[in-house]
Scaffold this active site. Structure first.
Site, PDB file in Angstrom:
ATOM      1  CE  LYS A 126      -4.376   1.236   0.182  1.00 17.27           C
ATOM      2  NZ  LYS A 126      -5.568   0.586  -0.387  1.00 17.27           N
ATOM      3  CG  ASP A 166      -7.311   3.636  -0.883  1.00 15.84           C
ATOM      4  OD1 ASP A 166      -7.939   2.576  -0.837  1.00 15.84           O
ATOM      5  OD2 ASP A 166      -7.236   4.407   0.089  1.00 15.84           O
TER       6      ASP A 166
END
Ligand code: NDP
Length: 445
Positions: A126, A166
């Site tokens: 991430k 995201d």
């Protein structure tokens, strides 16, 4: 076994001081895998758990850029490459002022297990930055994205680490980052997913997380002997996940009566008009408040958390982490909510989960229920590798099949380890088992 897991947790807290969201995500997984370790002592001997909670690599970097006034701005960038046991690191880039290392680590940790559940070969990672795209001009966003990629390009690649969108990172940001990667490396590869359709993107990627969430929740409804027809649904957020969850649930006969953004929520008992939401959020990047001015009979309420007081049959939290606490879960229960599936990552606090599960609400955990996005990103990687594009229906069908497979893995693992019906435990156990087996096979690395 719990003594061993407690000691791992203690180390995580000590080593990652002040990173509350990361602690919460780790604790939630460790609390459910004791039965696996009882059956598989070799995992304990190989210190799989000690290793899985430690990222393989954490990159923190400066992101300088110039705003429209000619002033230099400095943000902080992150990429956490958490686990590559089953494939290249894969996970989105979050651009939001709340981002710090603890948020990226919680998301990266969740991603390991989520990606394992997708049935496709991708590891967990991430990234992100405390940059806030809200209110910035396109040129400012481009300046930031190019600078972000000026560092990131060294660490990512189509067979190494494949970032995606995201919160705050949509098609525009992916475009600017991809352009800069291409320029720096002189290669045209599938290094990012969520790309535009004319330059390597996949049909149905935009819809995938929301659609996948609804496919997963459909199985929860079916197991309870019911379906979407006539169900009142509340969806928090009005971003990528929320919009397409609304679209799919509505197409299956549900009535979505409330949505939100970080300022407040709207209620429309007639069923939310999605064209209006898309125009406000996707086209104009404006506030959800405007919906009430446009659609007669609807109302806007200031403050996003109040959305959980709107009575519903199904709740789909699709905004952000810890957006639903124990008290709010109790309100949902007392208003008759029977199903909750998580579209956002870790939207329910541990107290909320306990309240829902303790009161017979079917609970679909994020790492399974929202895995449709990354699954379709993985399908985008496949299309890039074979240099072919599938039709919308082909991708959507594969996504549907994957969501069914994820649901089946959750129920089977829960049953096999004495937690029948507990989808949260099932998701953790099934995801952990797949990664742990791979780590064991690959030795101490
Ligand atoms: P978007 O940026 O498209 O939308 C986020 C939405 O949540 C916006 O409506 C935003 O409101 C709201 N929001 C953000 N922060 C807060 C906050 N602190 N309080 C209340 N509302 C907030 O993001 P996505 O839809 O892509 O992501 C939503 C969630 O889903 C995240 O948890 C993400 O990690 C998760 N997710 C996303 C995937 C994807 O494919 N996009 C895949 C899997 C999970 P505002 O406009 O006011 O900021």
């Amino acid at each position: 076994m719990s003594q061993y897991l407690d000691s791992v947790m203690e180390t995580v807290i000590k080593r990652n001081a002040g990173e509350a969201e990361f602690h919460q995500a780790v604790k939630e997984v460790l609390e459910t895998i004791a039965p696996v370790l009882e059956k598989r002592p070799e995992f304990v001997k190989a210190k799989i758990v000690d290793r899985i909670v430690e990222p393989e690599r954490q990159i923190v970097f400066r992101v300088p850029w110039v705003d429209d006034n000619g002033d230099v701005q400095v943000n902080r960038g992150f990429r956490v490459q958490f686990n590559s046991a089953i494939g290249p690191y894969k996970g989105g880039i979050r651009l939001h002022p709340s981002v710090y290392l603890g948020i990226i680590k919680f998301l990266g940790f969740e991603q390991i297990f989520k990606n394992a559940l997708t049935t496709t070969p991708i590891g967990g990672g991430k990234g992100g930055s405390d940059f806030d795209p809200k209110g910035k001009s396109d040129r400012e966003v481009m300046s930031f994205c190019q600078s972000f990629m000026n560092e990131m390009f060294r660490h990512v690649g189509p067979d190494t680490d494949v970032p995606a969108g995201d919160i705050g990172t949509g098609a525009r940001e992916i475009g600017y980052m991809f352009g800069q990667y291409k320029r720096l490396t002189n290669t045209f590869t599938g290094v990012l997913t969520g790309k535009g359709l004319t330059w390597g993107g996949s049909l149905a990627r935009k819809e995938a997380t929301g659609f996948g969430l609804v496919y997963y929740a459909t199985r929860m409804l079916q197991d309870a002997g019911t379906d979407w027809n006539g169900k009142k649904v509340v969806i928090s957020g009005s971003g990528n996940v929320a919009i397409y969850a609304n679209q799919k649930a509505t197409s299956l006969g549900a009535k979505v009566i409330a949505m939100s953004d970080s300022n407040g929520y709207i209620v429309d008992e007639a069923g939310i008009n999605l064209d209006v939401i898309k125009d406000i959020k996707e086209v104009r990047r404006a506030r959800i408040k405007e919906y009430a001015d446009i659609v007669p009979g609807s109302q806007y309420v200031e403050g996003c958390r109040g959305i959980w007081s709107v009575p519903c049959d199904v709740a789909l939290p699709c905004a952000t982490q810890n957006e639903l606490n124990g008290e709010e879960a109790a309100i949902l229960v007392s208003n008759g909510c029977k199903f909750l599936a998580e579209g956002a990552n870790m939207p329910s606090t541990p107290e909320a989960i306990a309240t829902l599960q303790g009161n017979g609400v079917a609970f679909g955990p994020a790492k399974a229920a929202n895995a449709g996005g990354v699954s379709t990103s993985s399908l985008e990687m496949t299309q890039n590798s074979i240099r072919l594009s599938w039709t919308f229906d082909e991708v959507d069908q594969k996504l549907h099949g994957i969501m069914n497979a994820i649901y089946d893995q959750c129920t089977a693992a829960a049953e096999a380890y004495g937690e029948k019906g507990n989808l949260a435990a099932g998701a953790n156990i099934a995801g952990f088992l797949k990664v742990a087996e791979a780590m064991l096979a690959q030795g101490v690395v």
